[in-house]
Design a protein around this motif. Structure first.
Motif, PDB file in Angstrom:
ATOM      1  N   HIS A   1       1.282  -1.093   0.036  1.00 39.04           N
ATOM      2  CA  HIS A   1       0.356  -0.058  -0.288  1.00 39.04           C
ATOM      3  C   HIS A   1       1.033   1.420  -0.117  1.00 39.04           C
ATOM      4  CE1 HIS A   1      -3.333  -2.542   0.933  1.00 39.04           C
ATOM      5  NE2 HIS A   1      -4.032  -1.633   1.264  1.00 39.04           N
TER       6      HIS A   1
ATOM      7  N   GLN B   1       1.248   4.005  -2.356  1.00 42.21           N
ATOM      8  CA  GLN B   1       0.570   5.654  -2.254  1.00 42.21           C
ATOM      9  C   GLN B   1       2.018   6.351  -2.128  1.00 42.21           C
ATOM     10  OE1 GLN B   1       0.894   6.424   2.193  1.00 42.21           O
ATOM     11  NE2 GLN B   1      -0.064   8.258   1.828  1.00 42.21           N
TER      12      GLN B   1
ATOM     13  N   VAL C   1      -5.967   8.582 -11.967  1.00 42.44           N
ATOM     14  CA  VAL C   1      -6.092   8.602  -9.916  1.00 42.44           C
ATOM     15  C   VAL C   1      -5.961   9.958  -9.462  1.00 42.44           C
ATOM     16  CG1 VAL C   1      -3.920   8.471  -8.552  1.00 42.44           C
ATOM     17  CG2 VAL C   1      -3.871   6.655 -10.116  1.00 42.44           C
TER      18      VAL C   1
ATOM     19  N   GLN D   1      -1.996  -0.519 -14.908  1.00 43.33           N
ATOM     20  CA  GLN D   1      -2.183   0.521 -15.166  1.00 43.33           C
ATOM     21  C   GLN D   1      -2.742   1.521 -16.076  1.00 43.33           C
ATOM     22  OE1 GLN D   1      -2.613   2.887 -12.043  1.00 43.33           O
ATOM     23  NE2 GLN D   1      -2.858   4.771 -13.508  1.00 43.33           N
TER      24      GLN D   1
ATOM     25  N   ASP E   1      -7.921   4.113  -0.283  1.00 44.42           N
ATOM     26  CA  ASP E   1      -6.749   3.546  -0.766  1.00 44.42           C
ATOM     27  C   ASP E   1      -7.089   4.087  -2.143  1.00 44.42           C
ATOM     28  OD1 ASP E   1      -6.195   0.971   1.122  1.00 44.42           O
ATOM     29  OD2 ASP E   1      -6.642  -0.357  -0.267  1.00 44.42           O
ATOM     30  N   ARG E   2      -7.148   4.502  -2.627  1.00 43.70           N
ATOM     31  CA  ARG E   2      -7.491   4.887  -3.807  1.00 43.70           C
ATOM     32  C   ARG E   2      -8.524   5.578  -4.158  1.00 43.70           C
ATOM     33  NH1 ARG E   2      -4.464   3.016  -9.250  1.00 43.70           N
ATOM     34  NH2 ARG E   2      -5.468   3.480 -10.764  1.00 43.70           N
TER      35      ARG E   2
ATOM     36  N   ASP F   1      -9.797   7.120  -7.935  1.00 46.13           N
ATOM     37  CA  ASP F   1     -10.084   7.605  -9.686  1.00 46.13           C
ATOM     38  C   ASP F   1     -10.687   8.394  -9.852  1.00 46.13           C
ATOM     39  OD1 ASP F   1      -7.986   5.768  -9.429  1.00 46.13           O
ATOM     40  OD2 ASP F   1      -8.292   4.597 -10.796  1.00 46.13           O
TER      41      ASP F   1
ATOM     42  N   VAL G   1      -4.862   8.943  -2.877  1.00 49.41           N
ATOM     43  CA  VAL G   1      -4.449   7.395  -2.995  1.00 49.41           C
ATOM     44  C   VAL G   1      -3.981   8.387  -0.793  1.00 49.41           C
ATOM     45  CG1 VAL G   1      -3.151   6.790  -4.045  1.00 49.41           C
ATOM     46  CG2 VAL G   1      -2.334   8.659  -2.939  1.00 49.41           C
TER      47      VAL G   1
ATOM     48  N   HIS H   1       1.731   7.189  -6.343  1.00 55.94           N
ATOM     49  CA  HIS H   1       0.868   8.256  -6.872  1.00 55.94           C
ATOM     50  C   HIS H   1       0.857   9.432  -6.284  1.00 55.94           C
ATOM     51  CE1 HIS H   1      -0.098   5.127  -9.975  1.00 55.94           C
ATOM     52  NE2 HIS H   1      -0.812   4.677  -9.055  1.00 55.94           N
TER      53      HIS H   1
END
Length: 200
Positions: free
Chosen positions: A1, A5, A79, A70, A102-103, A105, A82, A8
């Motif tokens: 993770h 992180q 993205v 990706q 976590d993320r 988009d 994050v 991104h």
């Protein structure tokens, strides 16, 4: 993770992020950065923890597959953030849900939430029946922001890095709404002194 992180987004003390669009032409540059980030993340633990050496090696073997995923994803989603702290107020005084995404988009109009998974991924029937609530709960947490169109797990510990169990649009919104209503009902009953069975 933490590796993703830093790749991104900004993480103090770590290389990164990769700020431009990830394309096949820049794949080698991106892989070099993610490898550098990974070595930096694991550096403190490698000297005295043999298990962590194994985790680093397993992750480094997945980096090419992650970058392939990706590159393909960036055809639609970019993205937006994050490790995002998110909150949502239930329609009850003093009750706030909290969590971390976590993320997140975005395609400029809608959002998608990605949860990185290195372990067990629930079966679809567990999610649809309301037993596995993580994915629709994330959509509930992000309510009030740009519309969430999709929430999915990204399997990082399998033969191929790919999305698993993506919930989208109407199904996602229905499950998220039902979980919010169930939480509100349960909290209201607990405040009234109701007792619940184990796992209730």
């Amino acid at each position: 993770h933490r590796c993703l992180q830093a790749f991104h987004g900004e993480v103090d003390g770590l290389p990164g992020p990769f700020t431009d669009r990830l394309t096949a032409a820049r794949r080698e540059e991106a892989e070099a950065l993610l490898q550098r980030i990974s070595r930096a993340v694991f550096a403190a633990d490698l000297e005295d923890n043999f298990l962590h050496r194994g985790w680093l090696q397993r992750w480094q073997e997945k980096i090419p597959a992650y970058l392939d995923w990706q590159i393909e994803r960036e055809a639609q989603w970019q993205v937006a953030g994050v490790e995002i702290k998110a909150t949502h107020e239930l329609p009850l005084p003093g009750i706030t849900l909290q969590g971390r995404l976590d993320r997140l988009d975005s395609d400029g109009h809608q959002q998608a939430i990605v949860d990185y998974k290195t372990g067990h991924i629930p079966a679809i029937d567990e999610v649809e029946s309301g037993e596995a609530v993580q994915l629709p709960f994330y959509a509930l947490l992000n309510e009030g922001n740009m519309e969430v169109r999709q929430v999915s797990y990204l399997a990082l510990d399998q033969a191929k890095v790919k999305e698993k169990l993506a919930l989208e649009e109407e199904e996602l919104h229905e499950l998220s709404r039902a979980i919010g209503e169930r939480l509100t009902t349960l909290v209201d009953k607990m405040r009234g002194g109701a007792k619940f069975p184990a796992w209730g």
